[in-house]
Design an enzyme around this catalytic site. Structure first.
Site, mmCIF file in Angstrom:
data_model
loop_
_atom_site.group_PDB
_atom_site.id
_atom_site.type_symbol
_atom_site.label_atom_id
_atom_site.label_comp_id
_atom_site.label_asym_id
_atom_site.label_seq_id
_atom_site.Cartn_x
_atom_site.Cartn_y
_atom_site.Cartn_z
ATOM 1 N N SER A 139 -7.228 -0.342 0.545
ATOM 2 C CA SER A 139 -7.514 -1.066 0.812
ATOM 3 C C SER A 139 -8.059 -1.533 2.615
ATOM 4 C CB SER A 139 -6.056 -2.120 0.748
ATOM 5 O OG SER A 139 -6.415 -3.047 1.263
ATOM 6 N N ASP A 181 -7.660 -6.670 -9.998
ATOM 7 C CA ASP A 181 -8.090 -6.826 -8.280
ATOM 8 C C ASP A 181 -8.150 -8.072 -7.637
ATOM 9 O OD1 ASP A 181 -7.323 -5.366 -5.093
ATOM 10 O OD2 ASP A 181 -9.072 -3.928 -6.795
ATOM 11 N N HIS A 208 -4.990 -4.898 -7.107
ATOM 12 C CA HIS A 208 -5.045 -4.378 -6.005
ATOM 13 C C HIS A 208 -4.288 -2.350 -5.836
ATOM 14 C CE1 HIS A 208 -6.785 -3.857 -2.209
ATOM 15 N NE2 HIS A 208 -6.086 -4.501 -1.258
#
Length: 323
Positions: free
Chosen positions: A124, A265, A292
């Site tokens: 991320s 995601d 995610h």
């Protein structure tokens, strides 16, 4: 690698603390300390983990303990400055991408990581940081992993607007936007409205069933850093990072790179596959059942792919395979 070799701490200066260290780093606002913790011993495969957020914590990576030791991979948990076990200075000027890159380089030097052993995984926001680090310092890297991160925040925002938001309850979305416009994003109501989106696209389990390290990491996230950099939630980005875009620099990444995406995601999996295709030595791993945090909701796919990548790069870069 045998278990005896993997667990051999001979010559290590972190034995007394069980692998934990506070590393001094120099910044424009003075010297601070960041926390790291080593697991295992492998002279040719050492993985440094860059958590997301910004200003989440290493804690949600703790699923690594179930997989990486058995694969013989040495790995390092690391809380970036402002996060969890590291110092948390009240210095807004420090929350800039370039300053975080400087920090990672100081951590690398302190840990003794180099091109003969250094694998870097960023998840991320950590994927942004890992990309920026590689563009500046790829000569120190053996392998790079960009996990669940697009290479363009404007493209991420467009994906959220055009693909994810239309699938939401439109009354809920309207109230989310109203609260954001009113600056009321630190309220229980705002957080409650996001729960369904998070259960669909951040971690595909009921929030009550999220693994304990995930709850712990979310609870410890430093929102005084997260909000200015990312914005108030994972439903797009609206902070300092809003204009970040490295899609035109991908061909400069010459280090072997694994890009990990997931079908559900918050990030566009097709974009992440494109990224892998444009990096000269890129590979793509799709976690079909994941979101995610695919290291939890498609865990076997995630860790098998990660381990296979590290072992493969380590094998083919070993002395017997280097001419």
């Amino acid at each position: 690698m045998s278990a005896e070799t993997y667990l051999d701490n001979t010559g290590r200066d972190d034995v007394l603390s069980g692998g934990a260290r506070l590393i001094p780093i120099t910044t424009p606002k003075g010297e601070f300390r960041v926390w790291t913790k080593r697991f295992g011993n492998n002279p040719t495969a050492k993985l440094l983990l860059l958590h997301g957020g910004p200003a989440a914590t290493h804690e949600y990576f703790e699923a690594c303990d179930s997989y990486l030791p058995a694969a013989g991979i040495e790995y390092y948990y690391y809380d970036q400055l402002g996060s969890a076990y590291s110092d948390q200075p009240d210095e807004p000027d420090l929350w800039q991408v370039d300053r975080f890159v400087d920090e990672v380089e100081q951590v690398r030097i302190a840990l003794g990581l180099d091109a003969g052993n250094f694998f870097l995984l960023g998840h991320s926001w950590g994927g942004i940081l890992a990309t920026e680090y590689a563009l500046r310092y790829q000569q120190h890297l053996k392998g790079l992993v960009i996990s669940n991160m697009m290479m363009s925040i404007p493209a991420y925002n467009e994906y959220a607007r055009s693909v994810l938001m239309p699938t939401m309850d439109q009354d809920v979305l309207a109230e989310i936007k109203r609260l954001e416009a009113a600056g009321e994003t630190e309220t229980p109501r705002y957080m409650a409205l996001l729960i369904d989106h998070y259960q669909q696209h951040v971690l595909r389990l009921p929030v009550a069933d999220w693994p304990e390290p995930v709850h712990r990491s979310f609870a410890h996230t430093n929102r005084s850093i997260y909000v200015p950099m990312q914005g108030p939630s994972e439903l797009g980005a609206s902070g300092i990072l809003s204009n970040w875009d490295r899609t035109e620099a991908l061909e400069q990444l010459m280090v072997p790179t694994l890009v990990i995406g997931a079908t559900h995601d918050t990030m566009d999996p097709a974009h992440m596959e494109m990224v892998a295709g444009r990096i000269p030595h890129g590979r793509f791993l799709l976690c079909h059942n994941g979101s995610h945090m695919a290291m939890y909701d498609d865990q076997l796919t995630y860790f098998r792919g990660l381990i296979d990548f590290i072992i493969d790069i380590d094998h083919w870069s070993s002395p017997q395979h280097v001419r």
